[in-house]
Scaffold this motif. Structure first.
Motif, short mmCIF file in Angstrom:
data_model
loop_
_atom_site.label_atom_id
_atom_site.label_comp_id
_atom_site.label_asym_id
_atom_site.label_seq_id
_atom_site.Cartn_x
_atom_site.Cartn_y
_atom_site.Cartn_z
N ILE A 73 0.84 -1.20 0.00
CA ILE A 73 0.00 0.00 0.00
C ILE A 73 0.87 1.25 0.00
O ILE A 73 0.67 2.17 -0.80
CB ILE A 73 -0.95 -0.01 1.21
N LEU A 74 1.85 1.28 0.90
CA LEU A 74 2.72 2.44 0.99
C LEU A 74 3.59 2.58 -0.27
O LEU A 74 3.82 3.69 -0.75
CB LEU A 74 3.61 2.34 2.23
N GLY A 75 4.08 1.44 -0.78
CA GLY A 75 4.92 1.49 -1.96
C GLY A 75 4.18 2.01 -3.18
O GLY A 75 4.70 2.86 -3.91
N GLU A 76 2.98 1.53 -3.39
CA GLU A 76 2.21 2.00 -4.54
C GLU A 76 1.84 3.48 -4.38
O GLU A 76 1.81 4.22 -5.35
CB GLU A 76 0.97 1.14 -4.72
N HIS A 77 1.58 3.88 -3.14
CA HIS A 77 1.29 5.31 -2.90
C HIS A 77 2.53 6.14 -3.22
O HIS A 77 2.42 7.22 -3.82
CB HIS A 77 0.86 5.51 -1.45
#
Length: 241
Positions: A73-77
């Motif tokens: 989630i954080l990486g894609e954000h």
């Protein structure tokens, strides 16, 4: 031209350097109607990098079984924020900053997968890899890039499987091209085997084009031997000399 390190401190420092130019230029320019302005993007990315550092680097590796999902989630954000900031840089005529921000998608993604994170959207990473590969010419640098691409593919393949989209297919093919340009038979064999396994429809055309390139570019004999072997395997034809 060297491959940017998959280091969060480097990503943070480089992002701040590039993004400050975008923010300064945006503040001096007529304001466009946008919900995600460069100052907001700058703050959001800085906060995200801080969260990643605190949840991973403090212990060296995430112990929580839900950490890979959180990292996805954080990486894609993070990829979205980098892409959006690059878009603003393009609109402001900051070509070098836009390119630099897009380039950061590669080391950022590599850092995430090394922490067991995964992605479902690979377009920004594929674009960054293609740009980087086009700027590299030394076989040693290309071999390093091919090895890094192995890491990305190993991380994503179990999640994506055969439902992989266009960006994933491009990454598989680009890894094979980079491996060929590295002149490393072992890297080529691994990359070519992935093309055969994951892209059976594209494989014949890929190896036919690769054979054409052998004479056009003048690749070394050890490179030609690997290409010819896979060409025979996939296309079922003998090589005439």
């Amino acid at each position: 031209m060297k491959i940017p390190p998959a280091d969060l401190a480097y990503v943070d420092e480089r992002f701040c350097e590039l993004a400050r130019d975008v923010v300064d230029s945006w503040e001096d320019a007529p304001k466009e109607d946008a919900s995600l302005t460069p100052p907001a993007l700058y703050q959001a990315m800085s906060q995200l990098l801080g969260v990643l550092r605190s949840c991973v680097e403090a212990t060296g590796h995430p112990d929580d079984p839900d950490a890979p999902r959180e990292l996805r989630i954080l990486g894609e954000h993070g990829l979205q924020l980098l892409t959006e900031m690059a878009r603003h840089a393009d609109q402001l005529g900051l070509d070098a900053q836009a390119r630099g921000l897009r380039d950061l998608c590669f080391p950022f993604a590599l850092w995430v997968v090394r922490c067991d994170g995964v992605f479902s959207s690979w377009e920004p990473v594929v674009d960054a890899v293609a740009e980087l590969a086009n700027r590299l010419s030394a076989p040693d640098d290309l071999a390093d890039l091919a090895t890094h691409l192995d890491e990305l593919l190993d991380a994503g393949t179990p999640t994506l499987g055969r439902a992989a989209g266009r960006a994933w297919r491009i990454l598989v093919l680009n890894r094979a091209i980079v491996a060929t340009r590295s002149y490393r038979p072992a890297l080529m064999e691994r990359a070519f085997a992935a093309v055969v396994e994951w892209l059976p429809k594209e494989a014949p055309g890929f190896f036919e084009e690769a054979m054409e390139q052998m004479d056009a570019v003048g690749y070394p004999d050890q490179v030609r031997a690997v290409v010819e072997a896979f060409y025979r395997q996939v296309c079922g034809q003998r090589i005439l000399h």
